[in-house]
Design an enzyme around this catalytic site. Structure first.
Site, PDB file in Angstrom:
ATOM      1  N   GLY A   1       2.761 -12.630   1.520  1.00 38.55           N
ATOM      2  CA  GLY A   1       3.876 -13.143   2.228  1.00 38.55           C
ATOM      3  C   GLY A   1       3.757 -13.199   3.635  1.00 38.55           C
TER       4      GLY A   1
ATOM      5  N   LYS B   1       4.118  -1.783   2.096  1.00 39.81           N
ATOM      6  CA  LYS B   1       4.515  -1.396   0.568  1.00 39.81           C
ATOM      7  C   LYS B   1       3.571  -0.601   0.141  1.00 39.81           C
ATOM      8  CE  LYS B   1       6.530  -6.133  -0.805  1.00 39.81           C
ATOM      9  NZ  LYS B   1       6.300  -6.994  -1.558  1.00 39.81           N
TER      10      LYS B   1
ATOM     11  N   GLY C   1      -0.070  -8.174  -3.640  1.00 40.20           N
ATOM     12  CA  GLY C   1      -0.565  -7.470  -4.404  1.00 40.20           C
ATOM     13  C   GLY C   1      -1.105  -7.998  -5.671  1.00 40.20           C
TER      14      GLY C   1
ATOM     15  N   ARG D   1       5.222 -19.902   0.778  1.00 35.31           N
ATOM     16  CA  ARG D   1       5.691 -19.871  -0.674  1.00 35.31           C
ATOM     17  C   ARG D   1       6.404 -20.961  -1.125  1.00 35.31           C
ATOM     18  NH1 ARG D   1       6.021 -13.274  -1.226  1.00 35.31           N
ATOM     19  NH2 ARG D   1       4.031 -12.792  -1.400  1.00 35.31           N
TER      20      ARG D   1
HETATM   21  N1  LIG Z   1       2.535   0.512  11.540  1.00 31.72           N
HETATM   22  C1  LIG Z   1       3.698  -0.175  10.632  1.00 31.72           C
HETATM   23  N2  LIG Z   1       4.756   0.349  10.796  1.00 31.72           N
HETATM   24  C2  LIG Z   1       5.992  -0.136  10.196  1.00 31.72           C
HETATM   25  N3  LIG Z   1       5.815  -1.507   9.702  1.00 31.72           N
HETATM   26  C3  LIG Z   1       4.661  -1.980   9.469  1.00 31.72           C
HETATM   27  C4  LIG Z   1       3.456  -1.427  10.132  1.00 31.72           C
HETATM   28  N4  LIG Z   1       2.289  -2.192   9.969  1.00 31.72           N
HETATM   29  C5  LIG Z   1       2.681  -3.342   9.378  1.00 31.72           C
HETATM   30  N5  LIG Z   1       4.056  -3.219   8.897  1.00 31.72           N
HETATM   31  C6  LIG Z   1       4.808  -4.072   8.210  1.00 31.72           C
HETATM   32  O1  LIG Z   1       4.403  -4.386   7.039  1.00 31.72           O
HETATM   33  C7  LIG Z   1       5.106  -5.716   6.583  1.00 31.72           C
HETATM   34  C8  LIG Z   1       4.110  -6.339   5.706  1.00 31.72           C
HETATM   35  O2  LIG Z   1       3.895  -5.679   4.470  1.00 31.72           O
HETATM   36  P1  LIG Z   1       3.466  -6.183   3.068  1.00 31.72           P
HETATM   37  O3  LIG Z   1       4.828  -6.585   2.468  1.00 31.72           O
HETATM   38  O4  LIG Z   1       2.748  -5.075   2.225  1.00 31.72           O
HETATM   39  O5  LIG Z   1       2.533  -7.464   3.369  1.00 31.72           O
HETATM   40  P2  LIG Z   1       2.387  -8.768   2.384  1.00 31.72           P
HETATM   41  O6  LIG Z   1       3.684  -9.345   2.450  1.00 31.72           O
HETATM   42  O7  LIG Z   1       1.387  -9.533   3.399  1.00 31.72           O
HETATM   43  O8  LIG Z   1       2.005  -8.342   1.175  1.00 31.72           O
HETATM   44  C9  LIG Z   1       5.578  -6.575   7.916  1.00 31.72           C
HETATM   45  O9  LIG Z   1       6.939  -6.549   7.646  1.00 31.72           O
HETATM   46  C10 LIG Z   1       5.180  -5.458   9.040  1.00 31.72           C
HETATM   47  O10 LIG Z   1       6.102  -5.413  10.002  1.00 31.72           O
HETATM   48  O1  LIG Z   2       5.896 -10.486  -1.729  1.00 33.52           O
HETATM   49  C1  LIG Z   2       5.405 -10.267  -2.925  1.00 33.52           C
HETATM   50  O2  LIG Z   2       4.348  -9.446  -2.889  1.00 33.52           O
HETATM   51  P1  LIG Z   2       3.319  -9.256  -1.891  1.00 33.52           P
HETATM   52  O3  LIG Z   2       4.251  -8.338  -0.594  1.00 33.52           O
HETATM   53  O4  LIG Z   2       2.471  -8.267  -2.243  1.00 33.52           O
HETATM   54  O5  LIG Z   2       2.899 -10.259  -1.170  1.00 33.52           O
HETATM   55  C2  LIG Z   2       6.122 -10.442  -4.243  1.00 33.52           C
HETATM   56  O6  LIG Z   2       7.258 -11.429  -3.916  1.00 33.52           O
HETATM   57  C3  LIG Z   2       6.163  -9.389  -5.161  1.00 33.52           C
HETATM   58  O7  LIG Z   2       7.267  -8.563  -4.709  1.00 33.52           O
HETATM   59  P2  LIG Z   2       7.491  -6.972  -5.029  1.00 33.52           P
HETATM   60  O8  LIG Z   2       6.306  -6.222  -4.388  1.00 33.52           O
HETATM   61  O9  LIG Z   2       8.484  -6.895  -4.396  1.00 33.52           O
HETATM   62  O10 LIG Z   2       7.456  -6.991  -6.591  1.00 33.52           O
END
Ligand SMILES: Nc1ncnc2c1ncn2[C@@H]1O[C@H](COP(=O)(O)OP(=O)(O)O)[C@@H](O)[C@H]1O
Ligand SMILES: O=C(OP(=O)(O)O)[C@H](O)COP(=O)(O)O
Length: 398
Positions: free
Chosen positions: A356, A199, A379, A38
């Site tokens: 991320g 998330k 997201g 990023r």
């Molecule tokens: N089964 C699970 N239990 C707990 N955490 C998990 C599991 N699967 C994935 N994760 C966690 O999800 C996190 C990423 O989620 P998220 O922020 O939604 O993805 P991104 O940043 O790619 O949008 C990682 O830190 C990973 O450790």
């Molecule tokens: O990491 C982010 O989004 P992502 O987990 O959907 O990739 C952005 O920084 C937005 O963060 P937020 O989901 O806490 O608003």
């Protein structure tokens, strides 16, 4: 010409105070940035504005502070990481509004770069409070938003500010929108979405529309546990939002109505602790011990996921299938990423992934460069895919 204002429209910025919203919400471990994608993606916009003589004031959030300033969520370590990527000095101010910020901005010369502390340390940020947006605006003449990955948030620093001063999209925002339109504007079918990660509450709602746009939805990671629990599977101590069971059930109904297949894990890798070296075992999904957590999908699930990738003409992916930061819970994510990358290399698949942590996982698998396109956004990218207006982009429209 893009239908939103870009840096090509900005004019002379010499000695102007440019409030540049970036997404520095990067994966960190023990105080160090583990994936700088990023930062690297916003670096060209920072450099361009700085080279043109602007006073570049970076606004960013980090994590989700619950109740005001939280030292664990300070952007200070990220200022140093940004400095390393840019190879130029990045000053830091310990607040994004008020005297601390104003004094730091007053000390800037044209070309300087200053990072202000986490905007989410103030409750007005996420509430998009006009007074907080005005306090941010007091330190700038021009607003540039380069945080595509936060463009689905109507926050003061992503949306509110654009109403208060001339506002433009940065180079990354522009490039992301153009690349997504090129890759997914009219996707070849079948389209398979893979959604995992942690998330759950902030992403589950968008699945309601996504199932109407794709042919199959593969759910892994923490997201899968909520769906499994909703259909009555005991997920033990896994990350799971039981209060979202009704939403999960409704998504499965919407998917069935739309003819979208929903694929849930059939096995999982479980452990009693989420730490390196913790004992783990693979179990059938209906045999998760009550005191264990599912930390990855199992090998039979990976076979199913890869079969869906094989069937797909287009794959969109956000959210790792497991807690990939710790071995062996990276296995499923790495295996599926390698398979999608190989299919893409052979010209059989358009693969677009974002988020991320997802980007960090693709780097871990060594295949980020093999995907058709890797977005910084998770997201925001899925909401764009849903066809939902992104507040941070809409406000920049001509
Ligand atoms: N089964 C699970 N239990 C707990 N955490 C998990 C599991 N699967 C994935 N994760 C966690 O999800 C996190 C990423 O989620 P998220 O922020 O939604 O993805 P991104 O940043 O790619 O949008 C990682 O830190 C990973 O450790
Ligand atoms: O990491 C982010 O989004 P992502 O987990 O959907 O990739 C952005 O920084 C937005 O963060 P937020 O989901 O806490 O608003």
């Amino acid at each position: 010409m893009p239908d939103f204002r870009t840096l090509d429209d900005i004019g002379d910025v010499t000695d102007k105070r440019v409030l540049l919203r970036v997404d520095l919400n990067v994966p960190m471990k023990d105080g160090a940035v583990t994936d700088a994608t990023r930062i690297e993606r916003v670096a060209p916009t920072i450099a361009e504005l700085s080279d043109k003589g602007a006073k570049v004031i970076l606004l960013a959030h980090f994590g989700r502070p619950k109740d005001g300033p939280d030292p664990a969520l300070s952007l200070a370590p990220i200022a140093a990481a940004t400095e390393a990527v840019l190879d130029r000095r990045v000053h830091f101010a310990a607040d994004c509004v008020g005297k601390v910020a104003t004094d730091a901005v007053a000390a800037m010369a044209g070309g300087d770069v200053l990072l202000l502390e986490n905007t989410r340390f103030h409750k007005g940020e996420e509430k998009n409070e006009p007074d907080f947006a005005k306090a941010l605006a007091a330190n700038g003449d021009i607003f540039v938003n380069d945080a595509f990955s936060a463009a689905h948030r109507a926050h003061a620093s992503t949306e509110g500010l654009a109403h208060l001063m001339p506002a433009y999209a940065g180079r990354t925002m522009q490039a992301e929108l153009e690349a997504l339109e090129k890759g997914l504007g009219n996707p070849r079918r079948p389209v398979v979405a893979i959604v995992g990660g942690a998330k759950v509450s902030s992403k589950i709602d968008l699945l309601m529309n996504l199932v109407k746009k794709v042919d199959a939805l593969v759910i892994g990671g923490g997201m899968a546990n909520t769906f499994l629990a909703a259909r009555g599977t005991d997920v033990g101590k896994s990350l799971c939002e039981h209060d979202l069971a009704a939403t999960a059930k409704q998504i499965m109904i919407e998917a069935a109505t739309a003819g979208c297949a929903v694929i849930l894990p059939v096995d999982g890798v479980v452990a009693r602790a989420f730490k390196a070296g913790a004992a783990s075992e693979t179990v059938a999904i209906d045999a998760v011990p009550a005191d264990a957590m599912i930390l990855d999908v199992g090998p039979r699930t990976v076979e199913t996921v890869n079969a869906w990738i094989d069937r797909a003409a287009t794959v969109v992916w956000n959210g790792p299938l497991g807690a990939f930061e710790i071995e062996p819970f990276d296995a499923a994510t790495v295996a599926a990423a390698k398979f999608a990358a190989a299919q893409t290399r052979e010209g059989r698949l358009v693969s677009v992934a974002g988020g991320g942590d997802t980007v960090a996982a693709l780097h871990l698998a060594g295949v980020a460069d093999d995907f058709t396109y890797v977005s910084t956004a998770g997201g925001a990218f899925l909401e764009w895919m849903e066809g939902k207006p992104l507040p941070g982009v809409d406000v920049l429209k001509r």
